[in-house]
Scaffold this active site. Structure first.
Site, PDB file in Angstrom:
ATOM      1  N   ASP A  10       0.892  -1.080   0.018  1.00 21.17           N
ATOM      2  CA  ASP A  10      -0.201  -0.056   0.048  1.00 21.17           C
ATOM      3  C   ASP A  10       0.957   1.215  -0.064  1.00 21.17           C
ATOM      4  OD1 ASP A  10      -1.980   1.870   0.244  1.00 21.17           O
ATOM      5  OD2 ASP A  10      -2.521   1.332   2.321  1.00 21.17           O
ATOM      6  N   GLU A 114      -2.432   0.055  -4.417  1.00 23.84           N
ATOM      7  CA  GLU A 114      -2.340  -1.336  -3.532  1.00 23.84           C
ATOM      8  C   GLU A 114      -2.294  -2.309  -4.533  1.00 23.84           C
ATOM      9  OE1 GLU A 114      -5.514  -1.642  -0.698  1.00 23.84           O
ATOM     10  OE2 GLU A 114      -6.324   0.381  -1.588  1.00 23.84           O
TER      11      GLU A 114
END
Length: 400
Positions: A10, A114
């Site tokens: 992330d 992500e």
């Protein structure tokens, strides 16, 4: 059978981080946006638009994503504001995914910032899963200039939960034996698929932590939440997730762009700004490759993480930004059901290199003007950079 090993990567404050890296390396900015009060959002002079991302110094002044630029400026008059540039963000996204693929070929892009990485077959090359994740994290920073969090776990759910722990630039593990201490004390709304409506129902049942949800009678949960959703969040609370990492092959048959929003949106006006930016990027890529598209698709992921898509066949193949924008806006309105949205995607497919297009004499003159405008904007951006020309919508104005 090998135990699965999954990473969730992330990017920390993706938009702002990418703007900062671009500013330092390309624009030669003297100030790092990450180190001063700054936001990605609307136009400072018109005091319009919303905050899409904020630096840590800006957050310390009380500035939050989704508030208006006017509110942010009231809190910090010296705030630095940059308009979003999704084309540039897409390049940074591809760059960090490329680094991740060097660690494992099984990668699932979850959003622009992500990704899930199945390390089951390759983690044995490293001293430990934690060390492998640290190596990947540090390599992304050294090569690309921005930081990421990585969650390490035996499944996708726990890996994503782990990556949301303390930020930025951290690696966290969440193995099954760690669930009671690391995950169960968290508020129930921190669990994947527990949106505002589900949170309210769980609170009415006296459930306020993930641990309390993990220990409730599942039959009671199903009667209040629903069979499928009730069982799903019950299993998630207990760290159970069987979903595989779905590796996606490169697709040369279409051009798409999507974005996970910093905060959920529920108004059409906010969505129009996002759709315009995504469609503009898609259209410019079509023109760069000298191709046209006959089908436009819009994808939506709502606050409950439910995905839906809607597509439309065009009268004739096009690479004109305005035509792609209008089609995408229509599709969004047809699909939107009033639920808060966290991801929007725009895709162009049915690609053709044929120069022939069915003639429409009533609109050909207008089409040619739009095409010339697009080509002029492309030329300016190639010569002076993507920020040289900004659509009025990004500056707080409106687009028809």
């Amino acid at each position: 059978m090998k135990s699965r090993m999954i990473f969730h990567i992330d990017v920390n404050s993706a938009y702002l981080s990418w703007e900062a890296v671009y500013g330092i390396s390309v624009r030669k900015d003297e100030v790092d946006l990450r180190e001063v009060p700054s936001i990605i959002g609307g136009d400072e002079s018109k005091r319009r638009g919303i905050v899409l991302a904020a630096s840590i110094p800006a957050k310390k002044k009380g500035i939050r994503t989704a508030e208006t630029v006017r509110e942010a400026l009231n809190k910090c008059p010296d705030l630095i504001i940059r308009p979003p540039c999704h084309g540039m963000y897409d390049k940074f996204s591809k760059a960090f995914l490329k680094e991740a693929l060097k660690f494992s070929p099984v990668l699932e892009k979850f959003s622009i910032d992500e990704a899930f990485l199945d390390m089951t077959e390759t983690v044995g090359q490293y001293k430990s899963p934690y060390e492998a994740a640290c190596l990947l994290k540090d390599r992304i920073y050294e090569k690309l200039g921005f930081t990421v969090n990585i969650g390490v776990a035996p499944n996708k759910l726990l890996a994503k939960m782990a990556s949301d722990f303390e930020k930025p630039n951290k690696v966290h593990t969440l193995f099954r034996e760690e669930v009671p201490n690391k995950m169960w004390p968290l508020p129930v709304e921190n669990l994947l698929f527990v949106g505002p409506a589900t949170k309210k129902k769980l609170h009415n049942l006296g459930i306020r932590t993930i641990g309390e949800l993990a220990h409730i009678n599942p039959e009671l949960l199903k009667s209040h939440i629903g069979n499928k959703h009730g069982i799903q969040i019950y299993e998630y609370a207990n760290g159970i997730d069987r979903a595989p990492v779905e590796a996606q092959q490169a697709d040369s048959k279409g051009y798409g762009n999507s974005i996970t929003l910093p905060s959920d949106i529920d108004s059409l006006e906010e969505a129009d700004t996002v759709v315009l930016s995504l469609a503009e990027t898609v259209a410019s890529r079509l023109r760069a490759d000298r191709v046209k598209a006959s089908c436009i698709t819009v994808e939506i992921k709502d606050c409950q993480f439910r995905r839906s898509s809607h597509q439309k066949k065009l009268f004739a193949p096009t690479d004109i930004t305005n035509e792609i924008v209008q089609a995408a806006k229509e599709l969004y309105r047809e699909k939107f059901r009033g639920t808060s949205v966290r991801l929007i995607g725009v895709r162009a497919s049915d690609i053709t290199k044929e120069e022939f297009a069915q003639m429409d004499f009533l609109s050909d003159k207008k089409k040619e003007k739009l095409r010339m405008l697009d080509q002029s904007i492309d030329a300016i951006r190639i010569k002076y950079g993507k920020d040289a020309v900004q659509r009025a919508r990004f500056l707080g104005g409106k687009i028809d």
